[in-house]
Motif scaffolding. Structure first.
Motif, PDB file in Angstrom:
ATOM      1  N   MET A   1       0.832  -1.163   0.000  1.00  0.00           N
ATOM      2  CA  MET A   1       0.000   0.000   0.000  1.00  0.00           C
ATOM      3  C   MET A   1       0.885   1.239   0.000  1.00  0.00           C
ATOM      4  SD  MET A   1      -2.656   1.483   2.804  1.00  0.00           S
ATOM      5  CE  MET A   1      -1.387   1.790   3.979  1.00  0.00           C
ATOM      6  N   SER A   2       0.438   2.252  -0.733  1.00  0.00           N
ATOM      7  CA  SER A   2       1.185   3.498  -0.710  1.00  0.00           C
ATOM      8  C   SER A   2       0.228   4.643  -0.400  1.00  0.00           C
ATOM      9  CB  SER A   2       1.889   3.744  -2.048  1.00  0.00           C
ATOM     10  OG  SER A   2       0.952   4.001  -3.064  1.00  0.00           O
ATOM     11  N   THR A   3       0.765   5.661   0.265  1.00  0.00           N
ATOM     12  CA  THR A   3       0.007   6.859   0.588  1.00  0.00           C
ATOM     13  C   THR A   3       0.786   8.047   0.074  1.00  0.00           C
ATOM     14  OG1 THR A   3      -0.794   5.831   2.622  1.00  0.00           O
ATOM     15  CG2 THR A   3      -1.042   8.215   2.437  1.00  0.00           C
ATOM     16  N   THR A   4       0.089   8.950  -0.591  1.00  0.00           N
ATOM     17  CA  THR A   4       0.709  10.136  -1.152  1.00  0.00           C
ATOM     18  C   THR A   4      -0.069  11.362  -0.703  1.00  0.00           C
ATOM     19  OG1 THR A   4       1.266   8.863  -3.135  1.00  0.00           O
ATOM     20  CG2 THR A   4       1.407  11.259  -3.308  1.00  0.00           C
ATOM     21  N   THR A   5       0.642  12.402  -0.307  1.00  0.00           N
ATOM     22  CA  THR A   5       0.024  13.699  -0.062  1.00  0.00           C
ATOM     23  C   THR A   5       0.326  14.537  -1.296  1.00  0.00           C
ATOM     24  OG1 THR A   5       0.425  13.483   2.302  1.00  0.00           O
ATOM     25  CG2 THR A   5      -0.075  15.690   1.489  1.00  0.00           C
ATOM     26  N   THR A   6      -0.711  15.123  -1.848  1.00  0.00           N
ATOM     27  CA  THR A   6      -0.541  15.822  -3.116  1.00  0.00           C
ATOM     28  C   THR A   6      -1.482  17.020  -3.183  1.00  0.00           C
ATOM     29  OG1 THR A   6      -0.430  15.477  -5.517  1.00  0.00           O
ATOM     30  CG2 THR A   6      -2.226  14.362  -4.340  1.00  0.00           C
ATOM     31  N   ILE A   7      -1.455  17.709  -4.288  1.00  0.00           N
ATOM     32  CA  ILE A   7      -2.368  18.822  -4.551  1.00  0.00           C
ATOM     33  C   ILE A   7      -3.167  18.453  -5.804  1.00  0.00           C
ATOM     34  CG2 ILE A   7      -2.583  21.276  -5.148  1.00  0.00           C
ATOM     35  CD1 ILE A   7      -1.485  20.866  -2.343  1.00  0.00           C
ATOM     36  N   ILE A   8      -4.496  18.524  -5.701  1.00  0.00           N
ATOM     37  CA  ILE A   8      -5.374  18.254  -6.835  1.00  0.00           C
ATOM     38  C   ILE A   8      -6.308  19.449  -6.989  1.00  0.00           C
ATOM     39  CG2 ILE A   8      -7.183  16.757  -7.773  1.00  0.00           C
ATOM     40  CD1 ILE A   8      -5.890  14.430  -6.230  1.00  0.00           C
ATOM     41  N   ASP A   9      -6.324  20.036  -8.167  1.00  0.00           N
ATOM     42  CA  ASP A   9      -7.134  21.229  -8.419  1.00  0.00           C
ATOM     43  C   ASP A   9      -6.863  22.326  -7.388  1.00  0.00           C
ATOM     44  OD1 ASP A   9      -8.308  19.974 -10.618  1.00  0.00           O
ATOM     45  OD2 ASP A   9      -9.962  19.166  -9.416  1.00  0.00           O
ATOM     46  N   GLY A  10      -5.606  22.452  -6.987  1.00  0.00           N
ATOM     47  CA  GLY A  10      -5.213  23.494  -6.052  1.00  0.00           C
ATOM     48  C   GLY A  10      -5.563  23.213  -4.605  1.00  0.00           C
ATOM     49  N   ARG A  11      -6.036  22.016  -4.316  1.00  0.00           N
ATOM     50  CA  ARG A  11      -6.434  21.666  -2.954  1.00  0.00           C
ATOM     51  C   ARG A  11      -5.605  20.495  -2.440  1.00  0.00           C
ATOM     52  NH1 ARG A  11     -12.586  20.593  -3.586  1.00  0.00           N
ATOM     53  NH2 ARG A  11     -12.390  20.058  -1.389  1.00  0.00           N
ATOM     54  N   PRO A  12      -5.366  20.448  -1.126  1.00  0.00           N
ATOM     55  CA  PRO A  12      -4.601  19.333  -0.567  1.00  0.00           C
ATOM     56  C   PRO A  12      -5.388  18.031  -0.672  1.00  0.00           C
ATOM     57  CG  PRO A  12      -5.496  20.690   1.189  1.00  0.00           C
ATOM     58  CD  PRO A  12      -5.814  21.388  -0.108  1.00  0.00           C
ATOM     59  N   ALA A  13      -4.674  16.955  -0.931  1.00  0.00           N
ATOM     60  CA  ALA A  13      -5.330  15.653  -1.091  1.00  0.00           C
ATOM     61  C   ALA A  13      -4.446  14.546  -0.548  1.00  0.00           C
ATOM     62  CB  ALA A  13      -5.633  15.403  -2.565  1.00  0.00           C
ATOM     63  N   LEU A  14      -5.109  13.517  -0.065  1.00  0.00           N
ATOM     64  CA  LEU A  14      -4.452  12.274   0.327  1.00  0.00           C
ATOM     65  C   LEU A  14      -4.852  11.223  -0.688  1.00  0.00           C
ATOM     66  CD1 LEU A  14      -5.357  12.269   4.127  1.00  0.00           C
ATOM     67  CD2 LEU A  14      -3.086  12.701   3.147  1.00  0.00           C
ATOM     68  N   GLN A  15      -3.898  10.438  -1.140  1.00  0.00           N
ATOM     69  CA  GLN A  15      -4.206   9.380  -2.091  1.00  0.00           C
ATOM     70  C   GLN A  15      -3.575   8.077  -1.600  1.00  0.00           C
ATOM     71  OE1 GLN A  15      -2.883   9.543  -6.362  1.00  0.00           O
ATOM     72  NE2 GLN A  15      -5.098   9.773  -6.560  1.00  0.00           N
ATOM     73  N   PHE A  16      -4.416   7.050  -1.528  1.00  0.00           N
ATOM     74  CA  PHE A  16      -4.002   5.731  -1.057  1.00  0.00           C
ATOM     75  C   PHE A  16      -4.163   4.745  -2.201  1.00  0.00           C
ATOM     76  CE2 PHE A  16      -5.890   8.181   2.316  1.00  0.00           C
ATOM     77  CZ  PHE A  16      -5.042   8.019   3.391  1.00  0.00           C
ATOM     78  N   GLU A  17      -3.177   3.888  -2.381  1.00  0.00           N
ATOM     79  CA  GLU A  17      -3.276   2.817  -3.378  1.00  0.00           C
ATOM     80  C   GLU A  17      -3.115   1.486  -2.657  1.00  0.00           C
ATOM     81  OE1 GLU A  17      -0.654   3.193  -6.680  1.00  0.00           O
ATOM     82  OE2 GLU A  17      -1.525   5.104  -7.319  1.00  0.00           O
ATOM     83  N   ARG A  18      -4.055   0.585  -2.939  1.00  0.00           N
ATOM     84  CA  ARG A  18      -3.988  -0.760  -2.366  1.00  0.00           C
ATOM     85  C   ARG A  18      -4.173  -1.777  -3.470  1.00  0.00           C
ATOM     86  NH1 ARG A  18      -5.562  -1.783   3.738  1.00  0.00           N
ATOM     87  NH2 ARG A  18      -4.739   0.155   4.544  1.00  0.00           N
ATOM     88  N   HIS A  19      -3.305  -2.751  -3.503  1.00  0.00           N
ATOM     89  CA  HIS A  19      -3.432  -3.873  -4.415  1.00  0.00           C
ATOM     90  C   HIS A  19      -4.267  -4.934  -3.692  1.00  0.00           C
ATOM     91  CE1 HIS A  19      -0.351  -2.077  -6.953  1.00  0.00           C
ATOM     92  NE2 HIS A  19       0.236  -1.758  -5.823  1.00  0.00           N
ATOM     93  N   LEU A  20      -5.423  -5.245  -4.247  1.00  0.00           N
ATOM     94  CA  LEU A  20      -6.335  -6.211  -3.637  1.00  0.00           C
ATOM     95  C   LEU A  20      -6.377  -7.467  -4.479  1.00  0.00           C
ATOM     96  CD1 LEU A  20      -9.195  -3.674  -2.830  1.00  0.00           C
ATOM     97  CD2 LEU A  20      -7.442  -4.527  -1.259  1.00  0.00           C
ATOM     98  N   LYS A  21      -6.510  -8.607  -3.837  1.00  0.00           N
ATOM     99  CA  LYS A  21      -6.531  -9.865  -4.589  1.00  0.00           C
ATOM    100  C   LYS A  21      -7.933 -10.250  -5.028  1.00  0.00           C
ATOM    101  CE  LYS A  21      -6.145 -12.561  -0.345  1.00  0.00           C
ATOM    102  NZ  LYS A  21      -5.320 -13.538   0.357  1.00  0.00           N
ATOM    103  N   HIS A  22      -8.842  -9.318  -4.961  1.00  0.00           N
ATOM    104  CA  HIS A  22     -10.230  -9.550  -5.363  1.00  0.00           C
ATOM    105  C   HIS A  22     -10.528  -8.749  -6.624  1.00  0.00           C
ATOM    106  CE1 HIS A  22     -10.709 -11.405  -1.468  1.00  0.00           C
ATOM    107  NE2 HIS A  22     -10.052 -10.365  -0.978  1.00  0.00           N
ATOM    108  N   GLY A  23     -11.436  -9.280  -7.453  1.00  0.00           N
ATOM    109  CA  GLY A  23     -11.818  -8.601  -8.681  1.00  0.00           C
ATOM    110  C   GLY A  23     -12.612  -7.328  -8.420  1.00  0.00           C
ATOM    111  N   ARG A  24     -12.666  -6.487  -9.442  1.00  0.00           N
ATOM    112  CA  ARG A  24     -13.361  -5.203  -9.309  1.00  0.00           C
ATOM    113  C   ARG A  24     -14.813  -5.358  -8.892  1.00  0.00           C
ATOM    114  NH1 ARG A  24     -13.117  -1.716 -14.382  1.00  0.00           N
ATOM    115  NH2 ARG A  24     -13.301  -3.744 -15.357  1.00  0.00           N
TER     116      ARG A  24
END
Length: 144
Positions: free
Chosen positions: A1-24
């Motif tokens: 899992m990764s967590t990123t703090t970023t700016i989206i459309d000029g606003r602060p954002a947190l973004q998390f990515e998780r690799h799941l072993k289950h289908g969409r």
């Protein structure tokens, strides 16, 4: 899992990515069905109209009802909504939450983004979302 703090459309954002072993499709159900969403989201879902423009109502269990408006609903790829201030106070922006599911091998990649109205909440929100996403992952493991 990764967590990123970023700016989206000029606003602060947190973004998390998780690799799941289950289908969409299975993960989609866990993030959009009120019974399943209530098990990992911070608040119990009392209403969810599954369409862009639909309303979501959340109950915090302490007498406050939060509402949200669905901005994107594209099964089983994208679910996004704006959370509104429970006090009805006007804010320049609402919190925006976005859940994207992408095929990845036998499972999927979940990209969870929280664009914040109040950047001072970033640290507590980060830990809170990590806990929620842990619950989601555990829920996926225990459901058939």
């Amino acid at each position: 899992m990764s967590t990123t703090t970023t700016i989206i459309d000029g606003r602060p954002a947190l973004q998390f990515e998780r690799h799941l072993k289950h289908g969409r499709e299975k993960v989609w159900l866990a993030v959009t069905d009120p019974r399943h969403l209530s098990q990992w989201y911070p608040f119990r879902v009392t209403q969810l109209e599954p369409r862009a423009g639909g309303r979501i109502a959340f109950d915090d269990g302490e007498g406050t009802v939060y509402t949200a408006t669905i901005t994107h609903f594209d099964p089983p790829r994208l679910f996004a909504f704006d959370e509104h201030d429970p006090d009805g106070k006007e804010r320049e922006f609402d919190d925006h939450l976005r859940i994207e599911l992408r095929d990845e091998g036998v499972g999927c990649l979940l990209v969870f983004t929280h664009i914040m109205a109040d950047p001072s909440t970033a640290d507590s929100a980060s830990g809170g979302w990590q806990t929620c996403l842990d619950k989601l992952e555990a829920q996926l493991e225990t459901s058939g």
